[in-house]
Design an enzyme around this catalytic site. Structure first.
Site, PDB file in Angstrom:
ATOM      1  N   GLY A  87       0.849  -1.194   0.000  1.00  0.00           N
ATOM      2  CA  GLY A  87       0.000   0.000   0.000  1.00  0.00           C
ATOM      3  C   GLY A  87       0.874   1.229   0.000  1.00  0.00           C
ATOM      4  CB  THR A 115       5.285   5.623   1.603  1.00  0.00           C
ATOM      5  OG1 THR A 115       5.663   5.168   0.300  1.00  0.00           O
ATOM      6  CG2 THR A 115       6.519   5.741   2.469  1.00  0.00           C
ATOM      7  N   GLY A 168       2.175   2.306   5.340  1.00  0.00           N
ATOM      8  CA  GLY A 168       3.252   1.368   5.666  1.00  0.00           C
ATOM      9  C   GLY A 168       3.944   1.741   6.973  1.00  0.00           C
ATOM     10  CD  GLU A 179       7.008  -5.610  -1.961  1.00  0.00           C
ATOM     11  OE1 GLU A 179       7.354  -4.686  -2.720  1.00  0.00           O
ATOM     12  OE2 GLU A 179       7.677  -6.640  -1.807  1.00  0.00           O
ATOM     13  CB  CYS A 222       3.045   0.030  -7.032  1.00  0.00           C
ATOM     14  SG  CYS A 222       3.124  -1.678  -7.579  1.00  0.00           S
TER      15      CYS A 222
HETATM   16  P1  NDP Z   1      -3.323   2.332   1.402  1.00  0.00           P
HETATM   17  O1  NDP Z   1      -2.022   2.528   2.073  1.00  0.00           O
HETATM   18  O2  NDP Z   1      -4.359   3.366   1.544  1.00  0.00           O
HETATM   19  O3  NDP Z   1      -4.020   0.961   1.903  1.00  0.00           O
HETATM   20  C1  NDP Z   1      -3.374  -0.286   1.786  1.00  0.00           C
HETATM   21  C2  NDP Z   1      -4.035  -1.263   2.720  1.00  0.00           C
HETATM   22  O4  NDP Z   1      -3.778  -0.887   4.076  1.00  0.00           O
HETATM   23  C3  NDP Z   1      -5.552  -1.332   2.582  1.00  0.00           C
HETATM   24  O5  NDP Z   1      -5.979  -2.663   2.754  1.00  0.00           O
HETATM   25  C4  NDP Z   1      -5.998  -0.467   3.734  1.00  0.00           C
HETATM   26  O6  NDP Z   1      -7.300  -0.748   4.149  1.00  0.00           O
HETATM   27  C5  NDP Z   1      -4.995  -0.855   4.791  1.00  0.00           C
HETATM   28  N1  NDP Z   1      -4.882   0.091   5.903  1.00  0.00           N
HETATM   29  C6  NDP Z   1      -5.278   1.383   5.966  1.00  0.00           C
HETATM   30  N2  NDP Z   1      -4.965   1.915   7.184  1.00  0.00           N
HETATM   31  C7  NDP Z   1      -4.357   0.936   7.882  1.00  0.00           C
HETATM   32  C8  NDP Z   1      -3.781   0.863   9.179  1.00  0.00           C
HETATM   33  N3  NDP Z   1      -3.759   1.899  10.001  1.00  0.00           N
HETATM   34  N4  NDP Z   1      -3.226  -0.300   9.567  1.00  0.00           N
HETATM   35  C9  NDP Z   1      -3.211  -1.368   8.743  1.00  0.00           C
HETATM   36  N5  NDP Z   1      -3.738  -1.368   7.511  1.00  0.00           N
HETATM   37  C10 NDP Z   1      -4.307  -0.227   7.082  1.00  0.00           C
HETATM   38  O7  NDP Z   1      -2.977   2.031  -0.116  1.00  0.00           O
HETATM   39  P2  NDP Z   1      -3.964   1.847  -1.329  1.00  0.00           P
HETATM   40  O8  NDP Z   1      -4.905   0.723  -1.048  1.00  0.00           O
HETATM   41  O9  NDP Z   1      -4.529   3.183  -1.676  1.00  0.00           O
HETATM   42  O10 NDP Z   1      -2.982   1.352  -2.471  1.00  0.00           O
HETATM   43  C11 NDP Z   1      -2.269   2.223  -3.292  1.00  0.00           C
HETATM   44  C12 NDP Z   1      -0.823   2.294  -2.848  1.00  0.00           C
HETATM   45  O11 NDP Z   1      -0.273   1.003  -2.869  1.00  0.00           O
HETATM   46  C13 NDP Z   1       0.030   3.122  -3.778  1.00  0.00           C
HETATM   47  O12 NDP Z   1       0.898   3.935  -3.041  1.00  0.00           O
HETATM   48  C14 NDP Z   1       0.803   2.072  -4.555  1.00  0.00           C
HETATM   49  O13 NDP Z   1       2.025   2.545  -5.071  1.00  0.00           O
HETATM   50  C15 NDP Z   1       0.994   1.034  -3.509  1.00  0.00           C
HETATM   51  N6  NDP Z   1       1.286  -0.260  -4.110  1.00  0.00           N
HETATM   52  C16 NDP Z   1       2.532  -0.771  -3.976  1.00  0.00           C
HETATM   53  C17 NDP Z   1       2.877  -1.974  -4.591  1.00  0.00           C
HETATM   54  C18 NDP Z   1       4.229  -2.575  -4.422  1.00  0.00           C
HETATM   55  O14 NDP Z   1       4.373  -3.757  -4.699  1.00  0.00           O
HETATM   56  N7  NDP Z   1       5.249  -1.857  -3.984  1.00  0.00           N
HETATM   57  C19 NDP Z   1       1.900  -2.695  -5.422  1.00  0.00           C
HETATM   58  C20 NDP Z   1       0.611  -2.076  -5.463  1.00  0.00           C
HETATM   59  C21 NDP Z   1       0.335  -0.901  -4.831  1.00  0.00           C
HETATM   60  P3  NDP Z   1      -8.512   0.144   3.595  1.00  0.00           P
HETATM   61  O15 NDP Z   1      -8.463   0.049   2.109  1.00  0.00           O
HETATM   62  O16 NDP Z   1      -9.675  -0.538   4.169  1.00  0.00           O
HETATM   63  O17 NDP Z   1      -8.282   1.545   4.099  1.00  0.00           O
END
Ligand code: NDP
Length: 507
Positions: A224, A226, A229, A246, A280
């Protein structure tokens, strides 16, 4: 509640609150899912620990057979899976099929290579310890928690799920709130095939993800942004739970003077605009040698004018899945234009209520938002560079380091090796993601840890080292029976083994 129950919408407990998964193309409700509470997530992880005990006791062959059966079900129902992905993300059906196909290929590789990569193997014991037989194997950690994003809701989390399962772990997966149905589909087909919820899903919002970090998992694989993360790492630090991060990227594509310009323009356009730019490892910046800049820009512009996002038949791009991302895309374009940049295709008017049309920006200052921050839309900046040294310096000039691309006939490897990123494609775009044997992951703000390949299998294990005495040592070095004579013998031996380096003359 049991993990098995948690994988179905119909079985959600009456006490749980729910949330809707929406189709971003039209706002229709695709399905309703439970918001699992911290207690329910803990119960799912506790159940997964029982499953991990069963799963890890199977042989590599048995696990491979079960994963192969799951792979078969996924493949035969590929169109069904693609339809759920299409509904929840808005991505074109064909793109969804391609994504799921790549994930299946990884599942196949992980299951087929786990034994070779992880089984116990001998290592040299060295002259000092010549009486020891040394070996190492990679053992499963137990339960791996996986938190996934919505942009590639199958390929991305499966990079953790498939490799963690193949390495002998149970998995509890929390999909993005935008794509819960995809997660439920994956867990349901696994349960149907394997008969036990070794892989299960919990659904909900960010709090459910946070609860998973604290629910007693043995490792947490997060994909997700940064910023999230960092929150995941902080939550996992409370219990010293290791993490894979990631995270986001700001990938660049470099075009050298001898490159195939048509192929480079084609790759730049697909890399930047494919999946409506929500990738990403998507191309967000392009650096082009001054000798071919005009030719490249002309080719790119012509191609970009043939691409559209509007929800009508034949449109290559779907909608922006997460509505709030529209503001980010708009602000990056606005900042670029305010600071002297020009839109040669698209522009601010390209950002609609659900769709964003391809946008190509030039003359954008390197410290602007569109060059430094992840835009996550079908946009790219294109800049002219005097040589490849400048291209590499600018490519390495952000806090991210996920993927990168180089188009060059003669110097592809040389340029690729100087880029600070986890992966580079030469004369192709994002090709590294489809090679199962290659590790996938980033450096800097793009995160750490690896999925895919042998590194991806080892990521979900701990190394277990064993030194077995084959015969008594010549000198009792690790005993109170050691005498001064033994120490002298050791010193002589060390001189013989390591004392030959010449003294480096002082400058
Ligand atoms: P987010 O960081 O918003 O969310 C990622 C996940 O984390 C979701 O399941 C989200 O749940 C969950 N989440 C949110 N808040 C918390 C928390 N406090 N504790 C634990 N988990 C939490 O990312 P996006 O879903 O918007 O994805 C897009 C991002 O992912 C981009 O920055 C992209 O570059 C990156 N990405 C990286 C990849 C890689 O391999 N390096 C591959 C694909 C994407 P919820 O959706 O319910 O809020």
């Amino acid at each position: 509640m049991t993990t098995q129950e948690s994988s179905t919408v119909e079985d959600r407990p009456a006490t749980a609150t729910t949330f809707e998964s929406l189709n971003p193309a039209n706002g229709d409700v695709v399905d309703v899912h439970p918001v699992h509470t911290a207690e329910e997530v803990e119960a799912a992880v506790a159940r997964a620990h029982e499953e991990a005990a069963w799963w890890s006791a199977l042989s590599y062959d048995q696990r491979h057979e079960l994963l192969t059966a799951w792979k078969g079900v996924m493949t035969r129902r590929l169109a069904q899976l693609a339809e759920v992905m299409h509904q929840e993300t808005g991505k074109p059906h064909g793109d969804a099929m391609l994504e799921a196909a790549l994930a299946i290929d990884h599942l196949s590789w992980a299951g087929g290579h786990a034994e070779k990569v992880l089984k116990r193997r001998k290592v040299p014991s060295g002259l000092l310890m010549a009486n020891q037989a040394a070996s190492v194997e990679y053992r499963p950690l137990g339960v791996v928690g996986v938190i996934g994003p919505w942009n590639y809701p199958v390929f991305t989390p499966m990079g953790s799920i498939a490799y963690a399962l193949a390495a002998g772990n149970a998995v509890v997966f929390k999909p993005s709130e935008y794509t819960p149905g995809v997660g439920v589909w994956l867990a349901r087909t696994f349960l149907e095939t394997v008969g036990r919820p070794v892989f299960s899903v919990v659904t909900g919002l960010g709090e459910t993800g946070a609860a998973l970090c604290r629910a007693g998992v043995d490792k947490l694989a997060f994909t997700g942004s940064t910023e999230t993360g960092k929150r995941v790492m902080a939550a996992c630090a409370e219990t010293l739970t290791p993490v894979v991060i990631e995270a986001g990227g700001k990938d660049a594509l470099i075009v050298d003077s001898d490159a195939d310009i048509d192929a480079a323009a084609d790759a730049a356009l697909w890399g930047a605009c494919g999946n409506a730019g929500q990738t990403c490892t998507g191309v967000e910046r392009v650096y082009v040698h001054e000798r071919v800049y005009d030719e490249f820009l002309a080719s790119l512009t012509t191609k970009a004018r043939g691409i559209r996002a509007d929800g009508m038949a034949g449109a290559q791009l779907g909608p922006i899945t997460m509505p709030k991302q529209l503001d980010v895309i708009r602000s990056h374009i606005a900042d670029a234009l305010d600071r002297g940049g020009r839109a040669i295709v698209g522009g601010l008017e390209s950002v609609g209520d659900r769709y964003v049309q391809p946008t190509i920006l030039v003359d954008v200052p390197e410290d602007s938002l569109a060059v430094q921050e992840e835009t996550f839309g079908p946009t790219m900046t294109v800049a002219k560079v005097r040589d490849m040294d400048e291209a590499i310096t600018l490519t390495n000039g952000t806090r991210y380091g996920l993927g990168s691309t180089v188009f060059s006939k003669a110097r592809g490897m040389e340029i690729a090796e100087r880029i600070r990123s986890g992966m580079t494609a030469i004369n192709g775009v994002i090709t590294f993601a489809g090679v199962p044997a290659l590790p996938f992951g980033g450096v800097g703000d793009s995160g750490f840890g690896r999925i895919h390949g042998p590194d991806g299998l080892r990521e979900f294990t701990y190394p277990k080292a064993i030194a077995r005495q084959r015969f008594k040592p010549l000198m009792p070095l690790t005993s109170f029976r050691r005498t001064e004579k033994h120490e002298q013998q050791l010193a002589s031996m060390m001189t013989m083994l390591h004392g030959r380096g010449t003294t480096i003359p002082k400058p």
